[in-house]
Design a protein around this motif. Structure first.
Motif, PDB file in Angstrom:
ATOM      1  N   THR A 129       0.858  -1.195   0.000  1.00  0.00           N
ATOM      2  CA  THR A 129       0.000   0.000   0.000  1.00  0.00           C
ATOM      3  C   THR A 129       0.886   1.235   0.000  1.00  0.00           C
ATOM      4  O   THR A 129       1.844   1.328   0.776  1.00  0.00           O
ATOM      5  CB  THR A 129      -0.935   0.027   1.224  1.00  0.00           C
ATOM      6  N   ASP A 130       0.552   2.183  -0.881  1.00  0.00           N
ATOM      7  CA  ASP A 130       1.264   3.459  -0.987  1.00  0.00           C
ATOM      8  C   ASP A 130       0.583   4.468  -0.061  1.00  0.00           C
ATOM      9  O   ASP A 130      -0.573   4.841  -0.263  1.00  0.00           O
ATOM     10  CB  ASP A 130       1.215   3.936  -2.444  1.00  0.00           C
ATOM     11  N   PHE A 131       1.314   4.911   0.983  1.00  0.00           N
ATOM     12  CA  PHE A 131       0.778   5.852   1.970  1.00  0.00           C
ATOM     13  C   PHE A 131       1.039   7.309   1.599  1.00  0.00           C
ATOM     14  O   PHE A 131       0.628   8.213   2.330  1.00  0.00           O
ATOM     15  CB  PHE A 131       1.396   5.574   3.347  1.00  0.00           C
ATOM     16  N   GLY A 132       1.745   7.559   0.512  1.00  0.00           N
ATOM     17  CA  GLY A 132       2.045   8.934   0.123  1.00  0.00           C
ATOM     18  C   GLY A 132       3.191   9.514   0.928  1.00  0.00           C
ATOM     19  O   GLY A 132       4.049   8.800   1.454  1.00  0.00           O
ATOM     20  N   LYS A 133       3.208  10.833   1.041  1.00  0.00           N
ATOM     21  CA  LYS A 133       4.315  11.531   1.712  1.00  0.00           C
ATOM     22  C   LYS A 133       4.060  11.627   3.220  1.00  0.00           C
ATOM     23  O   LYS A 133       3.686  12.677   3.756  1.00  0.00           O
ATOM     24  CB  LYS A 133       4.482  12.935   1.110  1.00  0.00           C
TER      25      LYS A 133
END
Length: 459
Positions: A135-139
């Motif tokens: 999962t990509d949580f962003g910055k």
């Protein structure tokens, strides 16, 4: 004269469940000797299916990089040659992360074999659908993700306590109850309590930074836990019943369920339901972490690497191999994942089927030595010294608070060598990397296992 089972045995039939039905029919219809023998032909077992006289050819995407790997490669090739005499097999391959497991003739980790119209439970083993999800949580700060995930995930033996369980979907429970292999209330109860758990061994929760985007990403690695192990046990019993009748010379661990049978159809369906449970299990941990951080996911994808994949009448059994070809994954959402070790990047890869990979890539780094051998090789150092040397600069946590040195980086094959062989053999293309920040693993769950504590208390 009334016919009994003794007459059937004298005709060469072994006592089976169908004896009662056959005897009732024969006696009710007062069949003559000739009529009886013609009627009984339907129950006659076919001639045993022999092993292949010579091993079926398989592709070797593996070579020894140094002296320590020679023995490992030799054992992998020996076990594959014996394995490839199994009557159902038509092709196979070994990946750069291959290592033997179990007696000679058993499928190695990093092995891929293709069977025609047959499902081999022993080829996927008890850890059905061992898989990885990203999962990509962003910055966001990777430490915040690791802290949140640590408060949510669950490693070690057994499931979650009542009051701490993550609900299993009603739809999936209903589907379990409609399947011959999974319609078991004890199994369903275990599936409910194990939702949101990751087990032990080499399973992990990894947090790192995308090399391409700088975004924080979380990767989980685990399989189907106790529900999958229960299905495996049931599948092996059914497969061995078929083996005894169809091919007694086949190794017990290599027994198969013919796909065209009712049992084969039901087992295939059960595998898909266990796959759905495992995906839901990953999602439960990822979604709970997102919710705790009040963050929306930017992207997500997953793939299993220990499963059975179907293409027509061919069944690809991957004992640690990452499917690349979209035809193997019904819910494809992105590229594939290859973790190496806690101190190395998780590789994000893509690729296509070619004559060397058969549509698959490695699933990790593999081992050259057993866990016990590796521990013995480090006996001259303290556990704390080994941990400090191998995890410098990383946030490495063990859920049990007991360091497991058999899961530290040197326990695995050299990651650079595995990557070099991926490129050398043209297996797949690395399109991004998740650079390590830290990870959580079960740790040495044997050291302070609950039953050991009880034994100590009794003393």
């Amino acid at each position: 004269m009334k016919i009994t089972g003794n007459e059937l045995i004298a005709l060469g039939y072994a006592p089976k469940k169908w004896f009662a039905e056959a005897l009732e029919y024969i006696n009710e219809n007062d069949l003559s000797q000739e009529e009886m023998e013609n009627y009984l032909e339907q129950y006659r077992s076919p001639d045993p299916i022999p092993l292949h006289e010579n091993p079926i050819d398989f592709v070797v995407n593996l070579r020894a990089e140094h002296e320590a790997e020679i023995d490992n490669v030799d054992k992998v090739l020996k076990t594959m040659k014996k394995l490839m005499k199994t009557p159902t097999l038509v092709s196979g391959a070994v990946m750069p992360d291959a290592c033997p497991t179990g007696p000679e003739g058993h499928i190695p980790v990093g092995g891929l074999v293709v069977a025609k119209n047959a499902i081999h439970p022993g080829f996927h083993s008890a850890d059905i659908c061992c898989s990885v999800m990203l999962t990509d949580f962003g910055k966001v700060d990777p430490k915040d993700v690791l802290d949140a995930a640590h408060s949510i995930t669950h490693f070690g033996y057994g499931g979650r306590e009542r009051g701490e369980q993550i609900p299993m979907s009603q739809e999936l429970m209903d589907a379990f109850r409609e399947n011959f292999f999974l319609n078991d209330e004890r199994l369903i109860s275990i599936a409910r309590s194990h939702m949101g758990t990751q087990g032990d061994g080499n399973h992990f929760l990894f947090v790192g930074i995308s090399k391409n985007t700088g975004n924080t990403m979380m990767v989980t690695h685990h399989g189907s836990r106790a529900p999958g192990a229960a299905l495996y046990d049931k599948g092996m019993k059914v497969a061995n019943r078929f083996r005894q009748e169809l091919s007694p010379d086949t190794l017990k661990e290599n027994a198969w369920i013919p796909f065209e049978t009712e049992e084969g159809q039901q087992y295939w369906e059960a595998l898909q339901l266990i796959r759905a449970w495992t995906k839901e299990n990953h999602e439960a941990i990822h979604n709970a972490t997102l919710e705790k951080m009040n963050v929306e996911k930017l992207d997500r994808y997953w793939n299993e690497h220990n499963f059975v994949f179907r293409d027509g009448d061919l069944f690809y059994h991957a004992k640690g191999a990452t499917p690349l070809d979209d035809k193997f994954l019904p819910d494809i959402t992105g590229p594939r994942l290859i973790p190496l070790n806690m101190a190395e990047p998780v590789l994000i890869v893509s690729g296509a089927t070619n004559e060397r990979n058969l549509g698959f890539a490695p699933h990790g780094a593999g081992r050259n030595f057993s866990r016990s051998q590796h521990k013995r090789s480090l006996a001259h150092k303290t556990t704390e010294e080994v941990f400090a040397e191998e995890t410098a600069g990383l946030d490495i946590r063990f859920y049990s608070n007991e360091i497991d040195i058999s899961e530290l980086p040197t326990a695995y094959k050299n990651a650079k060598n595995v990557r070099a062989q991926i490129e050398e053999f043209g297996l797949c293309e690395v399109i991004d990397e998740v650079l390590p920040h830290g990870c959580i693993m079960a740790g040495d769950v044997q050291k302070n296992a609950p039953w050991k504590k009880k034994k100590k208390f009794r003393k």
